[in-house]
Scaffold this active site. Structure first.
Site, mmCIF file in Angstrom:
data_model
loop_
_atom_site.group_PDB
_atom_site.id
_atom_site.type_symbol
_atom_site.label_atom_id
_atom_site.label_comp_id
_atom_site.label_asym_id
_atom_site.label_seq_id
_atom_site.Cartn_x
_atom_site.Cartn_y
_atom_site.Cartn_z
ATOM 1 N N ASP A 127 19.161 31.059 -32.236
ATOM 2 C CA ASP A 127 18.975 31.969 -33.367
ATOM 3 C C ASP A 127 19.278 33.373 -32.848
ATOM 4 O O ASP A 127 19.061 33.669 -31.675
ATOM 5 C CB ASP A 127 17.529 31.852 -33.872
ATOM 6 C CG ASP A 127 17.361 32.527 -35.222
ATOM 7 O OD1 ASP A 127 18.343 33.098 -35.729
ATOM 8 O OD2 ASP A 127 16.244 32.468 -35.767
ATOM 9 N N CYS A 142 2.408 6.456 -32.910
ATOM 10 C CA CYS A 142 3.403 7.011 -31.984
ATOM 11 C C CYS A 142 2.837 7.054 -30.570
ATOM 12 O O CYS A 142 1.630 6.952 -30.373
ATOM 13 C CB CYS A 142 3.865 8.391 -32.451
ATOM 14 S SG CYS A 142 2.803 9.759 -31.953
#
Lengths: 524, 524
Positions: free
Chosen positions: A85, A274
């Protein structure tokens, strides 16, 4: 460096972006990494199949050591695709720092970014129209300066669209930016809208940008990183996201799920299986040392984001993205609001949705009326039969598809299917009128729906049936009434065509042979 | 040997069952293990936190080696709770085998079952009413014979309820079985209903049984093992399930998810991050050797079931089970149908739902009207204020809660809150009339809802507002109209109270001070 689309549904698509450092699937979220506080290593990203990350070029530049310009892959210890960015937001935030567009481009080129962002001016949430206009114009000037200064051809640059909540500015910005050849376009300033749960306005912003940008290019949405929003944003055409929320939330014990954010301290068990959740309980994570706790939450939060992205990709491949929205909209009233906005752009969604799908679709409720397949069905209906001036035999279209194979009415339909003076039309609480010509076509024959006794849906569909039958200019109408919906169709048919032209047979009482005889008498 | 309930919502509850071999949480599904084809070991069950399994006592007996009676824990290699089914279904299936009720009880006692089932007679799906009646009576006779023959006191026996789709027989069976003191009750014969997706009838069967059984005992549902159904069945009061579907499906490449069954061959990526899915792709699993493939699918299918059970338990703890149903109902039309049935039993659900919840609730759409909190609100409304014969000031109840803190109308409310001739009542598209006395109470102040512009909801709520205001026998009504809903409330108010008694002020045009002045003039 390329973008290939493999599957589409609504404005969503599954694609692959290839950079000089590798390929990754879209929709994708770039986890934003802090180069000075790294919690995860490459092994985690490999295990979680995360092929691209993002970091902030400006912060990297500010923290730069005297030893020279760093390589972004080396700094992050990540050898797959890295997006950077420009740091425009931070520059504004800290103020006073003068960085030129060309400087930021040059820096991203030097550190070896795979995907870069030019130095735009974020509009933000609270800009008035004139400030918004200026941010759009200034972003465009900087885009031109940046394009001028680029020297490497192996970086995918993002062209940022601004305008904030001022939709005309967003449209103008998108149109102007489209004239510049960026491999990726990006939409700025959604963060505050997401924080205040104004997903309805966010949806309008995305539509304003998307519908004015080149269709073949990926669209990135800055700063979006909550899994609850992904299905909606993807359905509106966003291919890429970036976010540090997974990490910021983890620091304060916030646990992301597709159904919303939970506080670790409020949870008794993890339903997520997970690797970060499977072996411990929330209390165990809460009581582990702060670094371990943060690591677990960071890992889980990323798994939650990527599970949802994979679920969305699978939904697109199966042609079931609408179904996912129906379900996810019920997760929070603000998402219901977002879904309502999306539905209001039914025409736009329709134009991007494949005509034939690999799997059947579901008609769930009145909201399914806005799905592309329903729009197309209604558009196809008027031209579906050229039979005019006949006797129209109107039969119940119930749960069995195709309707003419409903064991109860099959012999009736068979008796008159080839009759030169009779047209057959079914009435269905999901679809309204279904002339037998469309009974075996997509989506009718492949759709699952139930008659839920929804009075409002009945009313609207019964009206549709009567109006359609009228367009056939029937010599007479013989209606086999079945159930509450049948009674309502009877009423509407009588209103629309006049009582004397409609003969009603009671489908619940009469046997098929009796119905056949009655029909034969009427048409004799 | 005990059952303790920790949290409740709708008819669902989170509990703990303790057997002689350990404790496990409910709602729970016993994975049915084939003693002669074991795919999983104890380590897997420990990792997945599965504390109880089931096997078939009859099959164990049939396959028994000459070496004597086996111990069920040793045979299965599982030292936590083991439930055994009587094998009644298999006995019927294979026919001709004569096994006496006492024999089956004795066998289960000898092999050391923790939870046993007496030899019932399953009604099945296709029994006519007289056959159903016989199965209920015969099951009762066998229950009595079984109870007679029991010698161990450390086994939790299930008392099976039969009757199939004949709801009166189910009710009778439940009432009769309740007279026998079983620690667990069980409902038989749902399998074919589930296979044909008649979840609506299944819901009615569960209601018929549940509402006639002792509330403090767990209810087991035989043969239910698909995660899509768990939220609905738990909401109706099922605490326990058993199923071999996870294994049978795995053999033919079927992959369970909370959104339905998928075929492994149709999948491109796994969105599930469980240990069986996290590191491989569907294609890799598909192409692995058949034993490995089966093992992976078996493991995933169990993770999918238990993830959903944990999600349900967390939803109950948070008081958000209704919200889960709203979302899951949209997964398939047959589940919409099931949810519609559940909603039709709103009164029953209400009677089991805690009065105050740890978290706020969501008003999502018209279907939220049937949730317990909405029922209670409507019941509480008539007695909420004893003010009669005053001027009623009717104000918009918008997004901000409590409504009297809406910045737009706060000063208006404050000006008249303590006025002895004025009552204040808000109108909300989620709740209809909200007298200021209820504005800060549960659920109003804790509920999140959005105004989605739903015309049907507007119409019904506007009527409610007018009817409620009429019950206050107002001297006059001053209505501040805001938005489309405000206009509809205006219409309904004028219809109900007469045009002359309703003064309407335009909330969108007038400033608060102007509204205050107008009201002051009217009441002067």
């Amino acid at each position: 460096m390329s973008f290939h689309v493999h599957a589409k549904d609504l404005l969503g698509r599954v694609g692959t972006i290839r950079t000089k450092s590798g390929a990754f699937d879209t929709p994708h979220m770039f986890p934003v990494l802090d180069p000075y506080h790294q919690v995860l290593d490459q092994k985690f990203f490999e295990g979680a199949k995360i092929g691209a990350v993002m970091t902030n070029a400006y912060l990297l530049k500010r923290g730069q050591r005297s030893s020279g310009i760093p390589d972004v892959h080396t700094t992050l210890g990540f050898n797959r695709s890295v997006a950077t960015d420009s740091g425009a937001y931070q520059i504004l935030e800290y103020g006073g720092v003068q960085v030129k567009p060309a400087e930021i481009v040059e820096y991203q080129e030097k550190i070896g970014s795979d995907i870069g962002v030019i130095l735009d001016v974020p509009t933000g949430f609270r800009s008035d129209p004139s400030r918004a206009r200026w941010t759009v114009d200034e972003t465009m000037r900087r885009a031109d300066a940046a394009l001028e200064s680029m020297t490497r051809e192996d970086i995918l640059w993002m062209g940022p669209v601004q305008g904030g909540v001022h939709l005309r500015e967003v449209e103008r910005s998108a149109k102007e930016m489209s004239k510049r050849d960026f491999p990726i376009y990006a939409l700025g300033s959604p963060t505050e809208l997401m924080e205040s749960q104004r997903y309805d306005i966010l949806a309008e912003m995305v539509v304003a940008a998307k519908s004015n940008l080149p269709k073949g290019k990926p669209l990135h949405l800055f700063g979006a990183g909550h899994p609850v929003l992904f299905p909606f944003l993807v359905a509106l055409g966003c291919d890429l996201f970036d976010s540090a929320a997974y990490a910021l939330y983890a620091r304060v014990g916030r646990y992301l799920t597709s159904e919303g954010t939970q506080l670790l301290g409020d949870m008794v068990e993890f339903s997520c299986p997970c690797p970060a959740c499977a072996d411990l309980s929330p209390a165990e994570v809460l009581n582990s040392d702060p670094k371990q706790r943060e690591l677990r939450l960071v890992q889980h939060n990323l798994w939650a984001c990527f599970s949802e992205l994979r679920r969305i990709r699978e939904a697109i491949r199966r042609g079931r993205l609408w179904e996912l929205l129906e379900s996810r909209a019920r997760v929070h009233p603000a998402l219901m609001d977002c879904f309502a906005r999306i539905r209001s752009h039914a025409g736009l969604l329709e134009s991007f949705t494949p005509v034939v799908k690999p799997h059947g679709i579901f008609h769930l409720s009145a909201s399914s009326e806005d799905r592309p397949e329903a729009l197309r069905y209604r558009a196809m209906l008027p031209g579906s039969t050229d039979e005019r001036g006949r006797t129209v035999l109107v039969l119940p279209g119930r749960w069995r598809r195709p309707f003419h194979e409903d064991p109860r009415y099959q012999v009736v339909a068979n008796s008159f299917d080839d009759h030169r003076n009779v047209s057959i039309c079914y009435y269905s609480p999901s679809w309204g009128p279904v002339p037998i010509e469309l009974d075996e076509t997509f989506p009718i024959a492949q759709a699952e729906g139930r008659d839920l006794g929804d009075a409002d849906l009945y009313q609207s569909k019964a009206g549709d049936v009567a109006r359609f039958v009228k367009t056939l200019r029937p010599k007479s109408v013989i209606l086999v009434s079945h159930g509450d919906f049948g009674r309502l169709v009877t009423e509407e048919m009588r209103k629309t065509l006049g009582k004397r032209r409609v003969v009603v047979l009671d489908g619940e009482k009469l046997k098929p042979q009796a119905i056949i005889k009655s029909v034969e008498r009427k048409i004799a």
